[in-house]
Motif scaffolding. Structure first.
Motif, PDB file in Angstrom:
ATOM      1  N   UNK A  50       0.824  -1.210   0.000  1.00 41.43           N
ATOM      2  CA  UNK A  50       0.000   0.000   0.000  1.00 41.43           C
ATOM      3  C   UNK A  50       0.861   1.263   0.000  1.00 41.43           C
ATOM      4  N   UNK A  51       1.964   1.276   0.738  1.00 37.09           N
ATOM      5  CA  UNK A  51       2.749   2.495   0.880  1.00 37.09           C
ATOM      6  C   UNK A  51       3.713   2.729  -0.278  1.00 37.09           C
ATOM      7  N   UNK A  52       3.758   1.795  -1.234  1.00 36.04           N
ATOM      8  CA  UNK A  52       4.664   2.001  -2.361  1.00 36.04           C
ATOM      9  C   UNK A  52       4.145   3.117  -3.268  1.00 36.04           C
ATOM     10  N   UNK A  53       5.067   3.769  -3.916  1.00 31.53           N
ATOM     11  CA  UNK A  53       4.684   4.867  -4.819  1.00 31.53           C
ATOM     12  C   UNK A  53       3.851   4.352  -5.983  1.00 31.53           C
ATOM     13  N   UNK A  54       4.152   3.161  -6.475  1.00 37.65           N
ATOM     14  CA  UNK A  54       3.415   2.595  -7.604  1.00 37.65           C
ATOM     15  C   UNK A  54       1.956   2.347  -7.248  1.00 37.65           C
ATOM     16  N   UNK A  55       1.730   1.761  -6.050  1.00 42.98           N
ATOM     17  CA  UNK A  55       0.351   1.487  -5.663  1.00 42.98           C
ATOM     18  C   UNK A  55      -0.402   2.788  -5.406  1.00 42.98           C
ATOM     19  N   UNK A  56       0.253   3.739  -4.772  1.00 41.06           N
ATOM     20  CA  UNK A  56      -0.406   5.026  -4.507  1.00 41.06           C
ATOM     21  C   UNK A  56      -0.799   5.717  -5.807  1.00 41.06           C
ATOM     22  N   UNK A  57       0.070   5.633  -6.800  1.00 43.46           N
ATOM     23  CA  UNK A  57      -0.257   6.248  -8.090  1.00 43.46           C
ATOM     24  C   UNK A  57      -1.460   5.550  -8.717  1.00 43.46           C
ATOM     25  N   UNK A  58      -1.496   4.222  -8.626  1.00 45.10           N
ATOM     26  CA  UNK A  58      -2.640   3.473  -9.144  1.00 45.10           C
ATOM     27  C   UNK A  58      -3.906   3.855  -8.390  1.00 45.10           C
TER      28      UNK A  58
END
Length: 756
Positions: A50-58
């Motif tokens: 959840x805290x990854x930049x990729x997931x946040x962007x999604x």
């Protein structure tokens, strides 16, 4: 027939019909499956992912809940901010296990915290993205309607009070209302449950948005994607009215209408904001809020905020009015579409806009449009003096899925329909109602002969540009009423016909055009002293498809060829009207403006010792209409007269005979005098002190006889003698004695006048 969503049975039927229609559509399964899979993915994601930049962007950019719309905002800095990420994780992890009250409190707190953290990281508020994000994190609570204005429109149509709860709670209230008529939707994330989450959106599209006469947007039921629905160029507003203060002024004006108000109250409010505003300017600005901005709606004599207006007032975000401005204003989409290709200098942008409408011969309207795009933060002027789209401007331009059109100007003079229906088209886009419709619009209590109104109509429109008439004749005969009634009749199909009328009382001592056109302040060259006439002239030029009428009341109290000379010249030659010589605009006033071919000028003239004669320069350009004959029987005030039938007969017959006696020497009187005589006698009767015959005697002595004057001649003697006979027969002693004295003066002094 519109469905009433406030009624439980009709709401249930609407829901079932929408779902049935939705399930038969080709893209139903794709959207439901996409949304279901995305909601499950978000719900099952652990903290590490959840805290990854990729997931946040999604999470922020996903269009599973709804299409992007106006949501194209750069959130690259947001997805990297740990405080934002942890706020969202807390909401996702805690929300499912809370009771409804606790959940709502957590959602509201997190919404405020995220808004505060995000604000310094973005150029624009990513409000729509945030709704999608929260719907993904708390799907039990939210619908798929990410635009608050649209959610509020649906809620109100379902009978949910506007002020019931905060904006987030409307999602819960709408879902609860639907569940109440359909029952529970089934297990969470099942197909039926996901369909129920999308159902409010279907209801909005089918039963709220589609109820508009011409919706500004259309929607795809299977994807939730919305597209703007532009009007063709010939049906759009011709530019935008220049309003000082721009967006802040618009919001200040509509703030007053938050709870609804009358038109008159709104005018008083606008006067309080700027006491220098002329009545015509106020009416034009009011119409701009209705037709150019779509933030007000007229309901009879009352004004109410549209839902678009409510959203704009609450947030101050121009995105709330984007759908209206992009689809209803000529030139705005052209400008943004052109700048999407490449930046351009202001002069080049003006030139491009002038190609859109051949009537924009000056730079006034194009500059007004450019200034509005800058005020709305759509366009900015960079250091290299180039106009460029801002981030907001790019998002607006991205919604323009059509190639913007240009206005095709019709032939210089043509007509459509016949004399009894349709409208006349002159000078391109200018439309006016047929003559019979104008005649029918006159107040039944102020009637003129159809032929006289037709004479004015023909005199005004016999030239494609020079619409100028002079009404001369008997004082009190209704010249100003005729001009006013005709002007209102030309706009009788509008909510506020008065917005197309300006009455200018001409004053003695007007020796130059500044009395009408204003002037540059000699103490401050950056300030322009405006007049109501100037504002009206600029409004006419910016709105060439509607007639604007100026009535110059008693125009010969000063010399028209002096104060009116720039317009007399321009209406003849077609040249521009020179306003000042400062080079650029001064307080929004350009150096010159084209003579508006939709400007109608009607002057009223009385000929007496206080006025000036009209020169050939004026008379050659005007259709001169003289009316002296007064029909006492036709005076509309008789029907409302409070006198007895016998008294009315006496008054009417006496006045009729006096008019006939004085007509040969042009000393007779008009309807104003008739009205005053009746009013005097009525008040005397009501007072019970003066008997009827005495009151009539006094009224005629005061209102008819003071105009009697002349040199000794057979015509004057005959007229005065006839008047004396009428008065004697009516037994009006004081008036008879006065006329007897005037006859003596004629015989012994060679002249006579009431005042001696």
């Amino acid at each position: 027939m519109a469905i009433d969503l406030k009624d439980d049975d009709q709401l249930k039927a609407a829901c079932e019909s929408a779902l049935q229609q939705y399930r038969l559509s080709a893209g139903h399964d794709a959207w439901v499956n996409k949304l279901s899979n995305f909601l499950l993915r978000v719900r099952n994601t652990d903290h590490q992912e959840f805290i990854t930049e990729a997931f946040q962007k999604e999470l922020w950019d996903s269009e599973a809940v709804s299409a992007t719309g106006m949501g194209r905002i750069d959130i690259s800095a947001v997805v990297k901010e740990p405080l934002v990420v942890e706020c969202l994780w807390r909401l996702k992890s805690l929300s499912p296990d809370l009771d409804p009250v606790q959940q709502e409190q957590l959602i509201n707190d997190t919404w405020s915290q995220v808004a505060e953290l995000v604000e310094p990281l973005v150029k624009r508020n990513p409000r729509l993205k945030r709704y999608r994000l929260f719907a993904a994190l708390c799907p039990e609570y939210f619908t798929t309607i990410t635009h608050h204005r649209k959610l509020r429109e649906l809620a109100v149509s379902m009978g949910i009070s506007r002020g019931a709860e905060n904006r987030l709670a409307l999602h819960r209230l709408v879902k609860r209302r639907v569940d109440a008529v359909l029952g529970e939707p089934g297990p969470i994330f099942s197909q039926g449950w996901v369909e129920r989450m999308t159902l409010p959106w279907l209801l909005y599209v089918l039963h709220v948005q589609n109820q508009e006469l011409e919706a500004t947007e259309t929607a795809d039921l299977t994807t939730g994607e919305e597209k703007l629905n532009p009007l063709p160029a010939d049906r759009r507003r011709r530019g935008m009215l220049a309003i000082g203060g721009y967006v802040s002024t618009i919001r200040a004006m509509i703030e007053f209408a938050r709870e609804g108000c009358t038109r008159e109250d709104f005018r008083q409010h606008m006067c309080s904001l700027n006491q220098a505003l002329a009545p015509a300017t106020i009416s034009t600005q009011m119409n701009a809020l209705i037709a150019e901005w779509g933030v007000l709606r007229a309901n009879g004599d009352n004004l109410v905020l549209t839902s678009r207006g409510e959203g704009f007032l609450e947030s101050g975000d121009p995105d709330e009015v984007s759908d209206w401005l992009l689809t209803r204003i000529l030139g705005l989409d052209n400008l943004l579409y052109a700048l999407k290709t490449a930046p351009m200098p202001t002069k080049a942008a003006v030139a491009e806009l002038q190609k859109i409408n051949a009537n924009w011969k000056s730079t006034f309207v194009p500059n007004s449009l450019i200034n509005w795009t800058r005020a709305l933060q759509l366009v900015e002027l960079s250091n290299d003096k180039m106009l460029r789209l801002t981030e907001r401007g790019e998002s607006w331009a991205a919604r323009i899925h059509w190639v913007p059109d240009v206005l095709v100007i019709a032939a210089p003079l043509s007509t459509v329909a016949d004399g009894s229906a349709g409208s006349l088209v002159l000078g391109g886009s200018l439309e006016r109602p047929p003559l019979k419709q104008i005649i029918a619009s006159f107040d039944e209590n102020i009637r003129f002969k159809d032929e006289l109104i037709g004479q004015l109509d023909a005199g005004l429109w016999g030239h494609p540009r020079r619409h100028f008439a002079v009404l001369t004749g008997l004082s009190g005969a209704g010249k100003t009423l005729l001009a006013r009634g005709y002007a209102l009749g030309m706009r009788s199909n509008e909510d506020d016909p008065k917005s197309g009328l300006l009455i200018v009382p001409v004053q003695p001592g007007w020796h130059d055009p500044s009395c009408l056109l204003g002037y540059v302040n000699p103490l401050d060259s950056d300030a322009y002293v405006r007049t109501g006439f100037l504002d009206f002239l600029l409004q006419a030029g910016a709105d060439p498809d509607r007639p604007y009428t100026v009535v110059l009341d008693e125009m010969n109290l000063s010399h028209p060829e002096q104060y009116f000379s720039p317009l007399l010249s321009a209406m003849e030659t077609g040249d521009t009207i020179e306003l000042h010589a400062q080079g650029g605009e001064v307080n929004g006033v350009p150096p010159n403006v084209p003579y508006p071919s939709n400007l109608v000028i009607i002057g009223t003239v009385n000929m007496d010792e206080t006025t000036h004669g009209l020169s050939d320069k004026v008379l050659d350009r005007a259709a001169v209409i003289e009316f002296w004959d007064i029909d006492v029987e036709a005076f509309p005030g008789w029907r409302n007269c409070e006198l007895s039938e016998q008294q009315i007969t006496v008054v009417r017959q006496t006045l009729k005979e006096l008019v006939q006696a004085l007509r040969p020497v042009r000393l007779h009187f008009g309807w104003r005098t008739i009205r005053d005589v009746i009013g005097y006698v009525q008040e005397a009767e009501r007072g019970g002190v003066i008997e009827f015959n005495g009151a009539l005697d006094q009224a005629i002595y005061a209102k008819v006889l003071p105009k009697l004057r002349g040199e000794d001649s057979p015509r004057i003697k005959t007229a005065f003698g006839s008047v004396k006979k009428v008065l004697e027969n009516a037994d009006l002693k004081a008036s008879t004695q006065k006329v007897h004295e005037l006859l003596d003066d004629l015989q012994y002094l060679g002249s006579a006048r009431f005042w001696r």
